[in-house]
Design a protein around this motif. Sequence first.
Motif, PDB file in Angstrom:
ATOM      1  N   PRO A  30     -18.751   8.648 -28.790  1.00 58.24           N
ATOM      2  CA  PRO A  30     -17.786   9.341 -29.783  1.00 58.24           C
ATOM      3  C   PRO A  30     -16.328   9.554 -29.034  1.00 58.24           C
ATOM      4  O   PRO A  30     -15.525   9.944 -30.216  1.00 58.24           O
ATOM      5  N   TRP A  31     -16.192   9.243 -27.944  1.00 57.69           N
ATOM      6  CA  TRP A  31     -14.648   9.479 -27.325  1.00 57.69           C
ATOM      7  C   TRP A  31     -13.933   8.227 -28.112  1.00 57.69           C
ATOM      8  O   TRP A  31     -13.931   7.141 -27.386  1.00 57.69           O
ATOM      9  N   ALA A  32     -13.365   8.358 -28.950  1.00 57.23           N
ATOM     10  CA  ALA A  32     -12.598   7.155 -29.713  1.00 57.23           C
ATOM     11  C   ALA A  32     -11.551   6.634 -28.854  1.00 57.23           C
ATOM     12  O   ALA A  32     -11.427   5.495 -28.751  1.00 57.23           O
ATOM     13  N   GLU A  33     -10.672   7.423 -28.223  1.00 53.45           N
ATOM     14  CA  GLU A  33      -9.692   6.984 -27.357  1.00 53.45           C
ATOM     15  C   GLU A  33     -10.253   6.078 -26.156  1.00 53.45           C
ATOM     16  O   GLU A  33      -9.701   4.956 -25.772  1.00 53.45           O
ATOM     17  N   HIS A  34     -11.379   6.359 -25.688  1.00 47.64           N
ATOM     18  CA  HIS A  34     -11.852   5.677 -24.521  1.00 47.64           C
ATOM     19  C   HIS A  34     -12.323   4.297 -25.419  1.00 47.64           C
ATOM     20  O   HIS A  34     -12.292   3.269 -24.550  1.00 47.64           O
ATOM     21  N   VAL A  35     -13.153   4.383 -26.301  1.00 49.91           N
ATOM     22  CA  VAL A  35     -13.629   3.164 -27.082  1.00 49.91           C
ATOM     23  C   VAL A  35     -12.508   2.124 -27.464  1.00 49.91           C
ATOM     24  O   VAL A  35     -12.501   0.900 -27.158  1.00 49.91           O
ATOM     25  N   HIS A  36     -11.439   2.700 -27.894  1.00 52.65           N
ATOM     26  CA  HIS A  36     -10.560   1.892 -28.544  1.00 52.65           C
ATOM     27  C   HIS A  36      -9.483   1.371 -27.206  1.00 52.65           C
ATOM     28  O   HIS A  36      -9.356   0.059 -27.260  1.00 52.65           O
ATOM     29  N   ALA A  37      -9.518   2.087 -26.142  1.00 52.12           N
ATOM     30  CA  ALA A  37      -8.941   1.367 -24.786  1.00 52.12           C
ATOM     31  C   ALA A  37      -9.693   0.283 -24.462  1.00 52.12           C
ATOM     32  O   ALA A  37      -9.271  -0.904 -23.791  1.00 52.12           O
ATOM     33  N   ILE A  38     -11.012   0.290 -24.266  1.00 54.31           N
ATOM     34  CA  ILE A  38     -11.998  -0.833 -23.732  1.00 54.31           C
ATOM     35  C   ILE A  38     -11.903  -2.058 -24.964  1.00 54.31           C
ATOM     36  O   ILE A  38     -11.778  -3.072 -24.489  1.00 54.31           O
ATOM     37  N   ASN A  39     -11.830  -1.669 -26.115  1.00 54.63           N
ATOM     38  CA  ASN A  39     -12.026  -2.694 -27.138  1.00 54.63           C
ATOM     39  C   ASN A  39     -10.419  -3.688 -27.156  1.00 54.63           C
ATOM     40  O   ASN A  39     -10.199  -4.821 -27.372  1.00 54.63           O
ATOM     41  N   ASP A  40      -9.290  -2.696 -26.805  1.00 55.90           N
ATOM     42  CA  ASP A  40      -7.963  -3.217 -26.649  1.00 55.90           C
ATOM     43  C   ASP A  40      -7.804  -4.137 -25.513  1.00 55.90           C
ATOM     44  O   ASP A  40      -7.138  -5.313 -25.501  1.00 55.90           O
ATOM     45  N   GLY A  41      -8.059  -3.552 -24.333  1.00 57.86           N
ATOM     46  CA  GLY A  41      -7.718  -4.153 -23.036  1.00 57.86           C
ATOM     47  C   GLY A  41      -8.764  -4.476 -22.180  1.00 57.86           C
ATOM     48  O   GLY A  41      -8.454  -4.722 -20.907  1.00 57.86           O
ATOM     49  N   GLY A  42      -9.931  -4.145 -22.486  1.00 57.87           N
ATOM     50  CA  GLY A  42     -11.246  -4.468 -21.674  1.00 57.87           C
ATOM     51  C   GLY A  42     -11.438  -3.064 -20.811  1.00 57.87           C
ATOM     52  O   GLY A  42     -10.602  -2.175 -20.941  1.00 57.87           O
TER      53      GLY A  42
END
Length: 307
Positions: A30-42
């Motif tokens: 549920p941590w959106a910031e973590h998920v977005h970071a992974i999808n954006d930059g691995g």
Amino acid sequence: MNIAIIGAGALGSVIGFHLAAVSNVTLIDPWAEHVHAINDGGLRCLIDHEERIVTLSATTDPSGVKPVEVALITVKAAQTAWAAEVAAHVLTPDGVAYTLQNGLGNAEILSVRLGKQHVGQAVTTLGATLLGPGYVRLAGRGPTTFGATPVLHLAYAIADKFRASGLPAAVSTDLIGLVWGKLIVNVGINALTAILRVPNGALATTPAARSLVRKVVEEAVAVAQAAGVTLSLTDPVAETLAVAQATAVNYSSMLQDVLRGAPTEIDTINGAIVREGGRLGVPTPCNAMLCELVAALEETAPLRVQA
């Protein structure tokens, strides 16, 4: 093999980082910031002072996840009911959710929602620290052991994937001793590091801290013996201190929770020892005091004085 990791905190992210090289892995958190970071930059992982990056899928919404044969549950105990709902959505009809969580009682919560035929127990001694959104550190490459039930071939298949990814793993027909062994190690490390605000290694090198480790571990061992558990640990105090030394730079999961003002797993770790001790008539005053201290830390987080 399609694998979902439900809970992309420190442990889930480190496991996902490794398994992504050998399987189709989706992180669900549920941590959106973590998920977005992974999808954006691995997903970045610090291993032996070297930073590495892998590309894999992460999401906050399980509705778009393709069905998986195996779900690894790596959330904190307070999120187990949520993880069970996610697992119910993403598992294939014959799939299994393996809990790698700390403490006692998580498998039972998962079984209420999923059924015992879809819940497996695993025990891991991997050490991991979350450094920031999309960034984790491997702090200890301990083995992971999967229970042979409820589906033997899946237990061997996921253990094979762990080994292929560079993470030691095995399958066991009897995990009770290992579950209690891990519980006792966590009893000796988590609450004390959270209260003292120190990495794991400080417990092994500080005489006063070593004395506290001995007291809480010996209480936990007495409870295990009263419960008729044959422990996997030969010398529980020495082996707890050895784990602390082997993961010297790691911040325990409970310390990480306290530092960010989040709820801890004290109730399923030291609290489990206190409850079982009460049921069996075994005194656990040191563990009871740690439970009260950590509860007080949680409740006073907004009032804390900063150095």
